[in-house]
Design a protein around this motif. Structure first.
Motif, short mmCIF file in Angstrom:
data_model
loop_
_atom_site.label_atom_id
_atom_site.label_comp_id
_atom_site.label_asym_id
_atom_site.label_seq_id
_atom_site.Cartn_x
_atom_site.Cartn_y
_atom_site.Cartn_z
N PRO A 1 34.88 91.24 57.76
CA PRO A 1 34.29 90.70 58.98
C PRO A 1 34.58 91.60 60.18
O PRO A 1 35.66 92.18 60.31
N VAL A 2 33.59 91.72 61.06
CA VAL A 2 33.75 92.44 62.32
C VAL A 2 33.05 91.62 63.41
O VAL A 2 32.30 90.69 63.11
N ARG A 3 33.30 92.01 64.66
CA ARG A 3 32.54 91.44 65.77
C ARG A 3 32.09 92.59 66.66
O ARG A 3 32.85 93.52 66.95
N ALA A 4 30.84 92.49 67.10
CA ALA A 4 30.26 93.52 67.95
C ALA A 4 29.31 92.85 68.95
O ALA A 4 28.57 91.93 68.58
N ASN A 5 29.36 93.29 70.21
CA ASN A 5 28.47 92.75 71.23
C ASN A 5 28.59 91.23 71.34
O ASN A 5 27.62 90.54 71.68
N GLY A 6 29.77 90.70 71.04
CA GLY A 6 29.96 89.25 71.07
C GLY A 6 29.28 88.54 69.92
O GLY A 6 29.15 87.31 69.94
N GLN A 7 28.87 89.27 68.88
CA GLN A 7 28.16 88.71 67.74
C GLN A 7 28.97 88.95 66.46
O GLN A 7 29.71 89.91 66.35
N ALA A 8 28.77 88.05 65.49
CA ALA A 8 29.46 88.18 64.21
C ALA A 8 28.76 89.21 63.33
O ALA A 8 27.56 89.44 63.44
N GLN B 1 14.35 84.56 75.01
CA GLN B 1 14.55 83.35 74.25
C GLN B 1 15.86 83.38 73.47
O GLN B 1 16.47 82.35 73.21
N GLU B 2 16.31 84.57 73.12
CA GLU B 2 17.54 84.69 72.35
C GLU B 2 18.78 84.40 73.20
O GLU B 2 19.88 84.27 72.67
N GLN B 3 18.60 84.32 74.51
CA GLN B 3 19.74 84.02 75.37
C GLN B 3 19.92 82.51 75.56
O GLN B 3 20.86 82.06 76.21
N VAL B 4 19.01 81.69 75.01
CA VAL B 4 19.00 80.26 75.29
C VAL B 4 19.60 79.48 74.13
O VAL B 4 19.35 79.77 72.96
N ALA B 5 20.40 78.46 74.44
CA ALA B 5 20.93 77.53 73.44
C ALA B 5 21.57 78.25 72.26
O ALA B 5 21.32 77.93 71.10
N GLU B 6 22.39 79.20 72.55
CA GLU B 6 23.05 79.96 71.50
C GLU B 6 24.14 79.10 70.86
O GLU B 6 24.88 78.40 71.53
N PRO B 7 24.25 79.15 69.52
CA PRO B 7 25.31 78.38 68.86
C PRO B 7 26.70 78.85 69.30
O PRO B 7 26.87 79.97 69.78
N SER B 8 27.70 77.99 69.07
CA SER B 8 29.07 78.36 69.38
C SER B 8 29.52 79.49 68.45
O SER B 8 28.91 79.77 67.41
N ARG C 1 28.23 87.28 78.39
CA ARG C 1 28.17 87.78 77.02
C ARG C 1 26.74 87.97 76.54
O ARG C 1 26.46 88.86 75.73
N GLY C 2 25.82 87.15 77.03
CA GLY C 2 24.42 87.31 76.63
C GLY C 2 23.87 88.66 77.01
O GLY C 2 22.98 89.19 76.33
N SER C 3 24.42 89.26 78.08
CA SER C 3 23.93 90.56 78.52
C SER C 3 24.43 91.70 77.65
O SER C 3 24.02 92.85 77.85
N LEU C 4 25.32 91.40 76.69
CA LEU C 4 25.80 92.42 75.76
C LEU C 4 25.14 92.31 74.40
O LEU C 4 25.37 93.16 73.54
N ARG C 5 24.35 91.25 74.17
CA ARG C 5 23.71 91.09 72.88
C ARG C 5 22.86 92.31 72.55
O ARG C 5 22.19 92.87 73.41
#
Length: 317
Positions: free
Chosen positions: A259-266, A185-192, A121-125
């Motif tokens: 609310p929507v979700r895109a690229n695995g993000q809120a 850095q944005e791929q590290v320790a991402e919140p749930s 999922r990090g690769s879709l951010r």
């Protein structure tokens, strides 16, 4: 190889990850869907030539999809975000339209790609896909094949019909450019997902109240805001507060948010009050969330993006 029905079933199993792959390469939802269709058609036509002793079906499909993407990208420009194209703006500078620029589009989670276990999922951010657009098409393909899909150099070379040495050379250049873009850095320790939604829900509550102080409580000190098709972008809480004050003064303080979700993000779709109690679609906003709050706000105002998310143009008050 197999019966028609079996072949179609096998190919459909890989469709979500092929969509993610084409999206990373192209940065466009519509183009990615078209290239997946083309990949399936090419695979169907060549099914009798597929040799499972030489490559798995998945690798064979990735070969077709990757080369279809490279062909599609021949002669096309990149799809960046404003922060990857121009220098930072003053927050109250007049908005400047990007003209003929083609921007990166967000990928709706409803298409299924972020939910597929085979996809990182990090690769879709958005920030990572935007950084990919800084690479040449072949460097993009190499980085995705090696670092996202974990293909060995020899297999990546076979997919791209080149040498392992060429793949390794391209990979070094691609990694250097991605590091320079500052997205790792944005791929590290991402919140749930729940924590991310909580931050965004707090943001939404403050937004509908036009509460700038409330918004400042949920964005990070170095928050970045950009809004294609406008080229303007800026960083920092102070700049963000100045801009949002202008937004509420110009667009009003009556909003509805979905609310929507895109690229695995809120994120959310923002509707502003117009006339007769109706709310008109204004923007779609996607958020990068860290443990300390919202660090990036990507705001889209594009008919193709709205259509990809199936958003109504107006909603009741």
């Amino acid at each position: 190889m197999t019966s028609t029905g079996d072949f179609e079933t096998l190919v459909q199993r890989y469709r979500p990850e092929l969509l993610a792959h084409c999206y990373r390469m192209l940065g466009s939802v519509h183009d990615a869907e078209e290239l997946v269709q083309e990949t399936c058609l090419r695979a169907w036509r060549a099914r009798d030539r597929y040799d499972p002793s030489r490559a798995s079906l998945r690798t064979w499909l990735y070969r077709i999809a990757t080369n279809a993407c490279l062909t599609a990208l021949d002669g096309l420009g990149r799809r960046p975000m404003p922060s990857g194209l121009v220098t930072e703006s003053e927050p109250l500078r007049p908005l400047v339209h990007g003209g003929e620029a083609t921007w990166l589009q967000p990928l709706p989670d409803s298409l299924g790609a972020p939910a597929t276990a085979a996809i990182d999922r990090g690769s879709l951010r958005l920030a990572f896909v935007a950084a990919l657009q800084l690479l040449s098409p072949r460097e993009r393909a190499v980085l995705i094949l090696r670092d996202v899909l974990d293909y060995p150099a020899a297999e990546a070379a076979d997919i791209l019909e080149t040498s392992a040495a060429a793949v390794n050379s391209s990979l070094q250049r691609a990694r250097a450019r991605i590091r320079a873009a500052g997205v790792l850095q944005e791929q590290v320790a991402e919140p749930s997902d729940a924590e991310q939604r909580s931050w965004v829900d707090r943001y939404m509550t403050a937004f509908v109240r036009a509460d700038i102080q409330g918004l400042l409580q949920v964005v990070t000190e170095d928050v970045l805001m950009e809004m294609p098709p406008m080229v303007n972008w800026f960083t920092g809480r102070e700049n963000y507060a100045s801009f949002m004050g202008w937004v509420f003064a110009k667009a009003g303080k009556a909003w509805r948010l979905l609310p929507v979700r895109a690229n695995g993000q809120a994120g959310f779709a923002a509707y502003r009050r117009r006339d007769a109690g109706m709310f008109e679609l204004h923007t779609l906003q996607v958020f990068t969330v860290t443990a300390g709050g919202i660090s990036r706000i990507s705001v889209f105002q594009d008919a193709d993006v709205f259509a990809a998310f199936g958003l109504a143009q107006k909603v009741d008050g």
